[in-house]
Design a protein around this motif. Structure first.
Motif, PDB file in Angstrom:
ATOM      1  N   ASP A   1       0.845  -1.188   0.000  1.00  0.00           N
ATOM      2  CA  ASP A   1       0.000   0.000   0.000  1.00  0.00           C
ATOM      3  C   ASP A   1       0.886   1.245   0.000  1.00  0.00           C
ATOM      4  O   ASP A   1       1.595   1.514   0.963  1.00  0.00           O
ATOM      5  N   VAL A   2       0.860   2.007  -1.086  1.00  0.00           N
ATOM      6  CA  VAL A   2       1.718   3.202  -1.209  1.00  0.00           C
ATOM      7  C   VAL A   2       0.874   4.471  -1.279  1.00  0.00           C
ATOM      8  O   VAL A   2       1.335   5.495  -1.775  1.00  0.00           O
ATOM      9  N   THR A   3      -0.372   4.393  -0.765  1.00  0.00           N
ATOM     10  CA  THR A   3      -1.255   5.563  -0.843  1.00  0.00           C
ATOM     11  C   THR A   3      -0.655   6.771  -0.138  1.00  0.00           C
ATOM     12  O   THR A   3      -0.580   7.866  -0.703  1.00  0.00           O
ATOM     13  N   GLU A   4      -0.231   6.558   1.130  1.00  0.00           N
ATOM     14  CA  GLU A   4       0.347   7.679   1.891  1.00  0.00           C
ATOM     15  C   GLU A   4       1.621   8.191   1.217  1.00  0.00           C
ATOM     16  O   GLU A   4       1.888   9.396   1.209  1.00  0.00           O
ATOM     17  N   LYS A   5       2.388   7.244   0.661  1.00  0.00           N
ATOM     18  CA  LYS A   5       3.626   7.634  -0.022  1.00  0.00           C
ATOM     19  C   LYS A   5       3.300   8.526  -1.221  1.00  0.00           C
ATOM     20  O   LYS A   5       3.963   9.538  -1.452  1.00  0.00           O
ATOM     21  N   LYS A   6       2.259   8.173  -1.984  1.00  0.00           N
ATOM     22  CA  LYS A   6       1.888   8.956  -3.159  1.00  0.00           C
ATOM     23  C   LYS A   6       1.404  10.345  -2.735  1.00  0.00           C
ATOM     24  O   LYS A   6       1.735  11.343  -3.373  1.00  0.00           O
ATOM     25  N   ILE A   7       0.619  10.377  -1.638  1.00  0.00           N
ATOM     26  CA  ILE A   7       0.146  11.671  -1.136  1.00  0.00           C
ATOM     27  C   ILE A   7       1.325  12.538  -0.715  1.00  0.00           C
ATOM     28  O   ILE A   7       1.387  13.729  -1.010  1.00  0.00           O
ATOM     29  N   ALA A   8       2.289  11.878  -0.011  1.00  0.00           N
ATOM     30  CA  ALA A   8       3.483  12.616   0.435  1.00  0.00           C
ATOM     31  C   ALA A   8       4.282  13.133  -0.761  1.00  0.00           C
ATOM     32  O   ALA A   8       4.818  14.243  -0.737  1.00  0.00           O
ATOM     33  N   GLU A   9       4.363  12.310  -1.814  1.00  0.00           N
ATOM     34  CA  GLU A   9       5.094  12.733  -3.010  1.00  0.00           C
ATOM     35  C   GLU A   9       4.440  13.950  -3.650  1.00  0.00           C
ATOM     36  O   GLU A   9       5.116  14.872  -4.109  1.00  0.00           O
ATOM     37  N   GLU A  10       3.081  13.944  -3.683  1.00  0.00           N
ATOM     38  CA  GLU A  10       2.370  15.080  -4.252  1.00  0.00           C
ATOM     39  C   GLU A  10       2.607  16.339  -3.419  1.00  0.00           C
ATOM     40  O   GLU A  10       2.821  17.424  -3.956  1.00  0.00           O
ATOM     41  N   LYS A  11       2.563  16.163  -2.099  1.00  0.00           N
ATOM     42  CA  LYS A  11       2.808  17.316  -1.217  1.00  0.00           C
ATOM     43  C   LYS A  11       4.230  17.826  -1.381  1.00  0.00           C
ATOM     44  O   LYS A  11       4.476  19.026  -1.369  1.00  0.00           O
ATOM     45  N   LEU A  12       5.171  16.868  -1.521  1.00  0.00           N
ATOM     46  CA  LEU A  12       6.565  17.266  -1.714  1.00  0.00           C
ATOM     47  C   LEU A  12       6.721  18.040  -3.008  1.00  0.00           C
ATOM     48  O   LEU A  12       7.439  19.053  -3.064  1.00  0.00           O
ATOM     49  N   LYS A  13       6.020  17.576  -4.035  1.00  0.00           N
ATOM     50  CA  LYS A  13       6.086  18.258  -5.317  1.00  0.00           C
ATOM     51  C   LYS A  13       5.547  19.677  -5.191  1.00  0.00           C
ATOM     52  O   LYS A  13       6.136  20.632  -5.713  1.00  0.00           O
ATOM     53  N   GLU A  14       4.405  19.814  -4.490  1.00  0.00           N
ATOM     54  CA  GLU A  14       3.831  21.135  -4.272  1.00  0.00           C
ATOM     55  C   GLU A  14       4.779  22.006  -3.451  1.00  0.00           C
ATOM     56  O   GLU A  14       4.953  23.186  -3.727  1.00  0.00           O
ATOM     57  N   SER A  15       5.379  21.368  -2.417  1.00  0.00           N
ATOM     58  CA  SER A  15       6.304  22.107  -1.548  1.00  0.00           C
ATOM     59  C   SER A  15       7.514  22.597  -2.326  1.00  0.00           C
ATOM     60  O   SER A  15       7.960  23.734  -2.156  1.00  0.00           O
ATOM     61  N   GLU A  16       8.030  21.725  -3.196  1.00  0.00           N
ATOM     62  CA  GLU A  16       9.191  22.120  -3.992  1.00  0.00           C
ATOM     63  C   GLU A  16       8.860  23.301  -4.891  1.00  0.00           C
ATOM     64  O   GLU A  16       9.667  24.215  -5.080  1.00  0.00           O
ATOM     65  N   GLU A  17       7.637  23.289  -5.440  1.00  0.00           N
ATOM     66  CA  GLU A  17       7.216  24.390  -6.295  1.00  0.00           C
ATOM     67  C   GLU A  17       7.099  25.679  -5.491  1.00  0.00           C
ATOM     68  O   GLU A  17       7.518  26.759  -5.941  1.00  0.00           O
TER      69      GLU A  17
END
Length: 843
Positions: free
Chosen positions: A243-259
């Protein structure tokens, strides 16, 4: 012949099957036994045929069967027995399964068909299957087995928990129809068919979504392979998933944070750069290029030291070198070379390390301190000049460090002339600054320094001279704060006022009466106050009166009429007081009455009578108008000075609320100044006052608090009178410096109110009217209930009135839009409870 042949074939088959077969007649004698049963009995078939199964004890098969045999024969019913332990002569214990079928003829026993099966292997197999299932169930990943049609044949506990189904609700169900989102099911089912047929292969790792029983969509990372039989035919697929749901959410947040960080860096006013391990530029922010007046192409790839002034290169090189050691950060100030000449920059460096613990890159954040450096040079010059002034001044100039340890950091030579102690004596003994303070003044001096509130005005302290004499000093002290807003040092100037104090004491002693009114003067009053401040005279009440509009009368009718008014006031007060009461002229237009052994209610009656008598003079040429305040000391523990202050505060509060004359009222004067400077309008103030009081009533505020609220509505922005009009009417965005100036008006207002007894009680309210409910306001960052409730009310009412009325910088909005904006900022800028009260009031 054919029947015989078929019999032989059938006998051969029975003789070679896995189960043991024994057939007996009606006398319990064995008439047939196959090879497997003989092996179990550990004898030959010849030896066993004809033996009696109920009597022959040497036969292992008979021993195994006999108890169950007798039961079946007795009841004429089939008997089953599973997993019976059995020990042969040459083998370890195994498990046997029995089935005994009685043969019945005419309702009588006619023999028995006995079937013996070795189930040791099956039980062990079942045990291994159970162990394997346990292993699958404790696995941290999801394990699913699908048959060729995509039906679930096995799923472990992790899979069941994730899908939120019971095992029985999953097994046999089509995976794609039941557990895959509908929008993906068709495509994934098609891929599975190609996979199971060998026409296509899933990637080593792939992701797809599943739907849980509650409807939640989870993202799973899968690895799949095929299951084949001994012939190499595909029978099923087995997949393990995480289950990588939380990981995917974290990746999206990281992407937003990087932006966000990218945008932050690009719009940051500070200079930001990244260097490689050799200190060459690999990234510079737009502000960096603007500061250096160079393009990215002119900077990237160049060495950091290239733009450093030659005199600073050695220091900068040392700072960069230190980054390879813990804590991998440093700070330096240096001159840099720009196209516009030399500038000063304060750099903060931080390095990132690679796996070999070597510097991989360096992040540099710089700030332009060119003006700061110029100011430092000016300060040094000023310091030199001021030191010369201090060294030659007759007043004592000093700096005392209070924290972390007491120390005298500077003392002008004049200290010896005033106190008798030399500069060096003070340096050797830092506590001398306290020791020379008169014992009666030490607590006041200590409280003053620790409170940091009394520094805005001079105060008088007595020193003990080295020869034992008393020296009166007038001191002005400025606090020095650390980042935590603690007083860590004080700068001060002390002036010898001993001669002045001696003269004052002499005058005070010789003169006890006011020559104009024939009342006692303040000096006498204070002496009597000391005498009467005893338990025997309690309750000791105090009335303070202030003549309204005296200056107006002096300016209009002349000082002679003003003097007459003061005499009339004195006579009026005498007419309502007893012989033992002390009436004095407190100041220019102030009177005080001291009433020993007088309760507060009787004192209030006297005040009431004086006011009634004043009201009767309204028809006179010069009517008498006095603002009065009272207080009573009712028990010995109360401080008489606090009682007097309370009476004064009550008088000034009364004076501020009695707006009979603009010239005679501080509130009116200040309000007029505000209106003249066009900060506020009378209508705006009136609307605010009315709405604020209405909300205060809904919040069950006391009358005193409602009075404070009314006063605060008028004077909350009093600090703006010292700020340039241009900033308040400027169109367009204010600069940071201009905004910082405007943001000081609560502190200025606080100082104005604090210095005026009539307004001191609302000083903290004025100071806090721009604080935010969540603590992000100014100037002190108060939050929640730390902010006075009156300030919280005014903040909301002011915002509402400004929004719903046209301003120089924008048009008015509707009530609904204004209320929606207040609700939007509830719990952040505004108190949510008060916002609701405002909404109730408006609606």
């Amino acid at each position: 012949m054919a029947k015989a042949k078929n019999y032989r074939i059938l006998k051969r088959i029975v003789d070679n099957i896995y189960e043991g077969i024994i057939v007996t007649d009606n006398k319990d004698e064995i008439v047939f036994i196959n090879s497997q049963a003989a092996r179990i009995g550990n004898k030959s078939k010849t030896e066993l045929v004809g033996s009696n199964i109920s009597k022959d004890a040497a036969d292992h098969s008979a021993k195994l069967i006999r108890p169950y045999y007798n039961e079946a024969k007795r009841n004429l019913k089939t008997v089953y027995a599973k997993s019976i332990p059995f020990d042969g002569d040459n083998e370890k214990t195994k498990l046997k399964s029995l089935e005994l079928i009685p043969m019945i003829k005419n309702k009588n026993f006619n023999g028995m068909l006995c079937i013996i099966e070795d189930v040791t292997f099956y039980n062990e197999y079942e045990k291994q299957i159970s162990i394997s299932q346990n292993y699958l169930d404790i696995a941290a990943v999801i394990i699913v087995v699908l048959d060729r049609k995509g039906r679930v044949t096995l799923i472990n506990r992790r899979g069941r928990e994730l899908l939120e189904y019971k095992k029985s609700e999953i097994i046999g169900k089509n995976w794609f129809d039941n557990f895959i989102p509908k929008k993906n099911a068709s495509e994934l089912k098609s891929k599975f068919r190609n996979f199971i047929s060998g026409e296509w292969k899933f990637p080593d790792s792939f992701e797809n979504s599943v739907v849980t029983k509650s409807g939640e969509v989870r993202v799973i990372s899968w690895k799949s392979t095929l299951i084949k039989d001994e012939s190499g035919n595909t029978t099923a697929s087995i997949s393990s998933g995480e289950d990588v749901t939380e990981k995917k959410i974290a990746e999206e947040k990281l992407k937003e944070s990087e932006e966000k960080y990218r945008l932050l860096v690009e719009n940051q006013a500070d200079l930001i750069a990244k260097l490689d391990s050799k200190a060459n530029y690999v990234f510079v922010s737009p502000s960096f290029c603007e500061f250096y007046d160079r393009t990215e192409e002119e900077i990237l790839g160049k060495n950091f030291l290239r733009f450093v002034h030659r005199k600073d290169k050695e220091t900068v090189s040392a700072s960069l070198e230190s980054l390879s050691r813990s804590p991998h950060k440093s700070i330096s100030e240096q001159r840099v070379i720009t196209k516009n000449g030399l500038k000063w920059v304060e750099w903060s460096y931080r390095s990132t390390m690679n796996k070999m613990n070597k510097t991989a890159s360096i992040i540099c954040v710089g700030r332009d301190i060119t003006e700061k450096k110029a100011m430092e040079l000016k300060l040094k010059a000023d310091e030199k000049r001021f030191r010369m002034l201090a060294e030659n001044a007759t007043d004592v100039v000093f700096r005392v460090r209070l924290k972390p340890s007491l120390a005298c950091e500077y003392l002008s030579p004049s200290i010896e002339k005033i106190s008798g102690y030399t500069v060096h004596e003070n340096y050797r003994d830092p506590g001398l600054i306290y020791k020379i303070v008169h014992p009666e003044d030490q607590q006041m001096f200590t409280d003053l320094i620790s409170s940091s509130r009394g520094f805005n005005k001079p105060f008088e302290i007595r020193w003990i001279h080295k020869n034992g004499g008393i020296i009166w000093t007038e001191q002005n002290i400025s606090p020095i704060f650390n980042p935590e807003k603690e007083v860590i040092a004080i700068d001060g100037i002390a002036r010898d006022i001993t001669e002045r104090k001696i003269a004052e004491e002499r005058i005070k002693y010789l003169s006890f009466h006011d020559s104009m009114t024939d009342l006692y003067n303040r000096a006498y009053f204070e002496e009597e106050l000391k005498r009467l401040n005893t338990p025997r005279q309690l309750p000791l009440s105090f009335i303070m009166g202030d003549v309204n509009s005296l200056k107006l009368i002096n300016d209009t009718f002349g000082h002679k009429e003003g003097d007459t008014l003061l005499k009339n006031v004195a006579n009026l007060m005498k007419s309502f007081c007893r012989k033992e009461d002390i009436i004095s002229r407190w100041g220019g237009d102030e009177f005080a009455i001291l009433l020993p052994q007088t309760p507060k209610d009787y004192t209030s009656e006297i005040v009431k009578r004086i006011r009634e008598a004043c009201s009767k003079t309204a028809k006179y040429k010069i009517p008498i108008s006095i603002s009065l305040g009272l207080a009573s000391k009712e028990n010995e523990s109360q401080d008489i000075n606090a009682i007097i202050s309370e009476a004064e505060d009550n008088m000034y509060r009364s004076k501020l609320l009695e707006k009979k004359s603009i010239s005679g009222s501080i509130i009116s004067s200040l309000t007029k100044t505000l209106f003249e400077k066009n900060f506020e309008t009378e209508n705006h103030t009136a609307r605010m006052r009315e709405l604020a009081v209405e909300i205060g009533k809904k919040l069950n505020l006391s009358q005193s608090e409602l009075d404070n609220l009314s006063l605060l509505a008028t004077l909350h922005d009093i600090g703006k009178i010292t700020i340039s009009d241009e900033l308040f009417v400027k169109r367009g965005r204010l600069t940071k410096r201009e905004w910082d100036i405007i943001k000081r008006h609560p502190e200025i207002g606080f100082s104005i109110c604090e210095s005026s007894p009539q307004l001191a009680h609302i000083a903290n309210m004025v100071l806090a009217h721009h604080e935010w409910y969540d603590g992000s306001g100014y100037p002190e960052g108060l939050k929640g209930s730390e902010i006075p409730i009156e300030s919280r009310i005014i903040s909301i009412v002011d915002a509402y009135d400004v929004m719903t009325n046209t301003q120089p910088y924008r048009d008015a909005v509707s009530k609904e839009e204004a209320l929606e904006e207040l609700k939007k900022n509830s719990c952040t800028q505004f108190d949510p409870e008060i916002v609701e009260k405002l909404i109730d009031t408006i609606k």
